[in-house]
Write an enzyme that holds these catalytic residues in place. Structure first.
Site, PDB file in Angstrom:
ATOM      1  N   CYS A 163       0.843  -1.190   0.000  1.00 48.43           N
ATOM      2  CA  CYS A 163       0.000   0.000   0.000  1.00 48.43           C
ATOM      3  C   CYS A 163       0.883   1.246   0.000  1.00 48.43           C
ATOM      4  O   CYS A 163       2.034   1.219   0.429  1.00 48.43           O
ATOM      5  CB  CYS A 163      -0.978  -0.012   1.178  1.00 48.43           C
ATOM      6  SG  CYS A 163      -0.260   0.452   2.746  1.00 48.43           S
ATOM      7  N   CYS A 166       2.565   2.289   3.324  1.00 46.24           N
ATOM      8  CA  CYS A 166       3.724   1.499   3.747  1.00 46.24           C
ATOM      9  C   CYS A 166       4.936   1.807   2.890  1.00 46.24           C
ATOM     10  O   CYS A 166       6.058   1.921   3.382  1.00 46.24           O
ATOM     11  CB  CYS A 166       3.413   0.005   3.674  1.00 46.24           C
ATOM     12  SG  CYS A 166       2.389  -0.543   5.037  1.00 46.24           S
ATOM     13  N   CYS A 186      13.532  -2.859  -3.406  1.00 43.66           N
ATOM     14  CA  CYS A 186      12.119  -3.170  -3.185  1.00 43.66           C
ATOM     15  C   CYS A 186      11.956  -3.727  -1.769  1.00 43.66           C
ATOM     16  O   CYS A 186      12.820  -4.452  -1.291  1.00 43.66           O
ATOM     17  CB  CYS A 186      11.690  -4.207  -4.224  1.00 43.66           C
ATOM     18  SG  CYS A 186      10.156  -5.055  -3.836  1.00 43.66           S
ATOM     19  N   CYS A 257      40.188  24.697  -2.927  1.00 47.95           N
ATOM     20  CA  CYS A 257      38.781  24.806  -3.336  1.00 47.95           C
ATOM     21  C   CYS A 257      38.452  26.273  -3.613  1.00 47.95           C
ATOM     22  O   CYS A 257      39.147  27.172  -3.148  1.00 47.95           O
ATOM     23  CB  CYS A 257      37.893  24.255  -2.222  1.00 47.95           C
ATOM     24  SG  CYS A 257      36.133  24.405  -2.580  1.00 47.95           S
ATOM     25  N   CYS A 264      44.593  18.307   1.042  1.00 50.19           N
ATOM     26  CA  CYS A 264      45.286  17.274   0.283  1.00 50.19           C
ATOM     27  C   CYS A 264      44.243  16.356  -0.343  1.00 50.19           C
ATOM     28  O   CYS A 264      43.380  15.831   0.350  1.00 50.19           O
ATOM     29  CB  CYS A 264      46.194  16.484   1.211  1.00 50.19           C
ATOM     30  SG  CYS A 264      46.821  14.983   0.444  1.00 50.19           S
ATOM     31  N   CYS A 317      32.104 -10.457  13.017  1.00 50.82           N
ATOM     32  CA  CYS A 317      33.278 -11.179  12.558  1.00 50.82           C
ATOM     33  C   CYS A 317      34.230 -10.258  11.826  1.00 50.82           C
ATOM     34  O   CYS A 317      34.067  -9.052  11.800  1.00 50.82           O
ATOM     35  CB  CYS A 317      32.863 -12.327  11.646  1.00 50.82           C
ATOM     36  SG  CYS A 317      32.181 -11.760  10.088  1.00 50.82           S
TER      37      CYS A 317
END
Lengths: 514, 153
Positions: A163, A166, A186, A257, A264, A317
């Site tokens: 729906c 949801c 999905c 920039c 760097c 792990c």
């Protein structure tokens, strides 16, 4: 500018370079790289072909992009793929993201086996109906179990229907809370169909759509090795630089920039010329060694071998998946997980070597502690001074206003104080790192030249710093003004000489005791 | 009415009627926290004759977000031995993390996954670093970022 050609052909004639470089001095520090890079092809037609090569040894070619540029680049690539492969722009976008924006590989693989590519990227090719909401009779949503009459629902081409409510909740959760965009699947279990932008627009609020676009833009930059975000706070630009990871021991790819921040490109730390990234990393780690936090960090975190994000392992792990770049690696040896086969829990490739390495490093650091402190004190001193100079910089403007009224000079005429302040900042930043550099430098005849360069720059900087702090009454003196201007230019020159020299030696394989 | 109310109601109605063998509902007085017992039915010597208790907690976002699922210890209800289950009951299972979770999963399917994770296990030990983790972890189970990725056990 003639010297630029020399740098490319013969990389070792130090003396000429030092002299020639002085011509560049009056350029302000922030912009010199850009300018030099842009001008070269005009001066020297041959260089047009070698545009990617560095015109000056310490300089790397780079470009700054605004958020708009980044968006445009993505769209251009989508259009191109859309035309070549004759698919919708949405599908082109998904494929491009799947291939991490490697257009050539995408087209090649697609031509080779389009079904496989389409399947792997999560696109289901069927009749190209536009996505739409539907109201089916006797529909029950598997997520909320709602089965009211007239319930609007949605399904992608995979057919898993839920729906609208949801679906919207699901997408909001993914975008808002988990920061996902390019790879939202999905909601069905095990379905790898990826939600496309058009379906998304249909389901969520425009506000969330904007956020989605923003995140998508981000993945473009993060997916491309040649692009990085400017790390300055609130700066939205990205920088492109073609430097390769394996070149980082020979080049210190410093970029500036458009916002003025110098950093760097290799490790995203602020400008650390002349020291190469690996050395900087070691130095910073070493400097922080005695603090509890650092101990904790080194004991509990490692950096993702791909994107350098710091990762804390708090369970699980040795198979790590970087949350940011999705790189999969082994926590023990930091190698690719895919090379580990089925030995899930134990990585036996590392244990033995790590033991000896760790012991060696420990012994070494004990022996060199005194030596280390020598360099560290000077490094820390410049860091501290740079901070003080920065305070001074904020006062500079006030000073300039005062000076204007005290001496009757115009705004333009007092700009020399601003230049002096900037020179101090930049030179101290460089000096600071020369000490880290020197700490690791293997002793040979090059060391002496380096130390001389370092000494000259340091002396010049301290002189300038002293002049700069003189009271207003003295600054009004026109002789001091000339002295300051001379010294500023001299400092910048010494800095460039040092950078040029070290950059060449680096490129030629300078030796470090790491 | 919160997102998951209707869904949890339906789930509850269903599992009160029927559950797969080895799984029993112990307590579900509200829609926040449920207790279920599970047993390993195959002849796996590690788990033979034991019953383990699972605690489900549902957040406001359930089933969009995964529920929090842990083993709880009490008399006759130990924490099962498994290289993906810490001695404080926290389970490292990808489907319980936000990246592995699908809103289509439900309490029953989670129980069955955990049951089969035990059934297939042959290693009678805790995860590496169990003591460390148990003494230092303060994060909620689903906020723990790294889960076991292998599906062999």
């Amino acid at each position: 500018m003639d010297s630029d050609e020399d740098f490319l052909s013969t990389v070792s004639s130090d003396d000429d370079i030092m002299l020639d470089d002085s011509e560049n001095d009056d350029m302000s520090n922030g912009d010199e790289f850009d300018d030099a890079f842009d001008e070269d092809p005009d001066d020297e037609p041959d260089l047009g072909l070698q545009k990617q090569k560095t015109p000056v040894a310490y300089d790397v070619g780079y470009k700054v992009y605004s958020p708009g540029d980044i968006q445009k680049q993505q769209e251009e690539m989508m259009n191109e793929v859309n035309m070549i492969l004759e698919m919708s722009k949405e599908d082109a976008a998904i494929l491009l993201r799947h291939f991490r924006w490697n257009k050539e590989r995408l087209i090649e693989d697609f031509m080779d086996n389009s079904d496989k590519v389409v399947e792997a990227a999560g696109i289901v090719t069927s009749v190209a109906n536009p996505p739409q909401l539907e109201t089916l009779s006797e529909f029950m949503c598997d997520i909320c179990c709602d089965d009211d009459e007239g319930l609007q629902s949605f399904a992608m081409k995979c057919g898993h229907r839920y729906c609208v409510n949801c679906y919207r909740h699901y997408l909001t959760q993914k975008i808002r809370e988990e920061g996902e965009a390019a790879r939202i699947q999905c909601p069905a279990e095990g379905c790898s169909r990826i939600i496309d932008a058009r379906s998304l627009d249909l389901l969520v609020t425009p506000e969330l759509s904007d956020r989605y676009q923003e995140l998508l833009n981000r993945t473009y930059v993060e997916d491309k090795d040649t692009l990085k975000w400017c790390p300055a706070p609130d700066c939205e630009n990205a920088v492109e630089c073609g430097i390769k990871k394996k070149e980082l021991d020979k080049v210190v790819p410093t970029v500036a920039c458009a916002c003025g921040y110098r950093f760097c490109f290799g490790c995203i730390l602020s400008d650390h010329q002349p020291a190469p990234c690996e050395l900087v990393k070691r130095w910073l780690k070493k400097c922080a060694d005695d603090s509890e936090t650092a101990n904790w960090i080194s004991a509990n975190t490692k950096e993702c071998p791909k994107c350098n994000s710091t990762i804390e392992k708090n369970g699980g792990c040795n198979h790590m998946t970087c949350r940011k770049c999705k790189h999969e690696f082994c926590w023990m040896c930091m190698g690719l997980w895919s090379e580990h086969g089925t030995s899930w829990y134990n990585c036996n490739r590392f244990e033995e070597k790590s033991g000896t390495d760790a012991r060696d490093a420990q012994a070494k650091s004990r022996v060199s502690l005194e030596r280390y402190l020598h360099y560290y004190n000077r490094y820390a001193n410049h860091e501290q001074s740079a901070r003080l100079d920065k305070d001074m910089y904020t006062k500079t403007e006030k000073k300039m206003v005062q000076l204007q009224s005290a001496s009757g000079m115009s705004w333009i005429e007092v700009q020399y104080l601003n230049s002096a302040s900037q020179a101090l900042q930049t030179c101290r930043q460089t000096l600071k790192w020369t000490y880290a550099f020197a700490f690791y430098l293997a002793r040979n005849n090059l060391t002496e030249i380096f130390e001389d360069n370092q000494k000259d720059l340091e002396l010049a900087v301290e002189n300038l710093s002293e002049m700069f702090e003189k009271p207003i009454s003295e600054l009004a003196d026109s002789k001091l003004k000339v002295d300051i201007m001379d010294k500023t230019s001299y400092c910048n020159k010494r800095r460039l000489i040092l950078l040029q020299d070290t950059a060449e030696n680096l490129a030629n394989g300078m030796l470090f005791d790491l | 009415m919160s997102l998951g109310t209707k869904r949890l109601g339906k789930e509850l109605t269903k599992i009160q009627k029927t559950l797969p063998p080895g799984i029993t509902l112990v307590k579900a007085d509200d829609l926040q926290e449920w207790l279920l017992d599970i047993q390993v039915l195959d002849q796996n010597p590690i788990y033979a004759g034991e019953t383990y208790r699972l605690k489900f907690r549902f957040g406001k976002q359930y089933p969009i977000e995964p529920p929090e699922v842990v083993f709880t210890k009490q008399e006759n209800r130990p924490i099962p031995m498994h290289p993906h289950i810490y001695s404080n009951g926290i389970i490292c299972l990808d489907l319980l993390g936000s990246s592995g979770w699908s809103p289509v999963q439900n309490v029953e399917s989670v129980c069955m996954s955990i049951q089969s994770m035990l059934t297939g296990n042959t290693k009678n030990h805790r995860p590496e670093g169990d003591a460390d983790f148990v003494s230092t972890n303060k994060a909620r189970p689903k906020d723990i970022e790294f889960y076991y990725h292998d599906n062999e056990v």
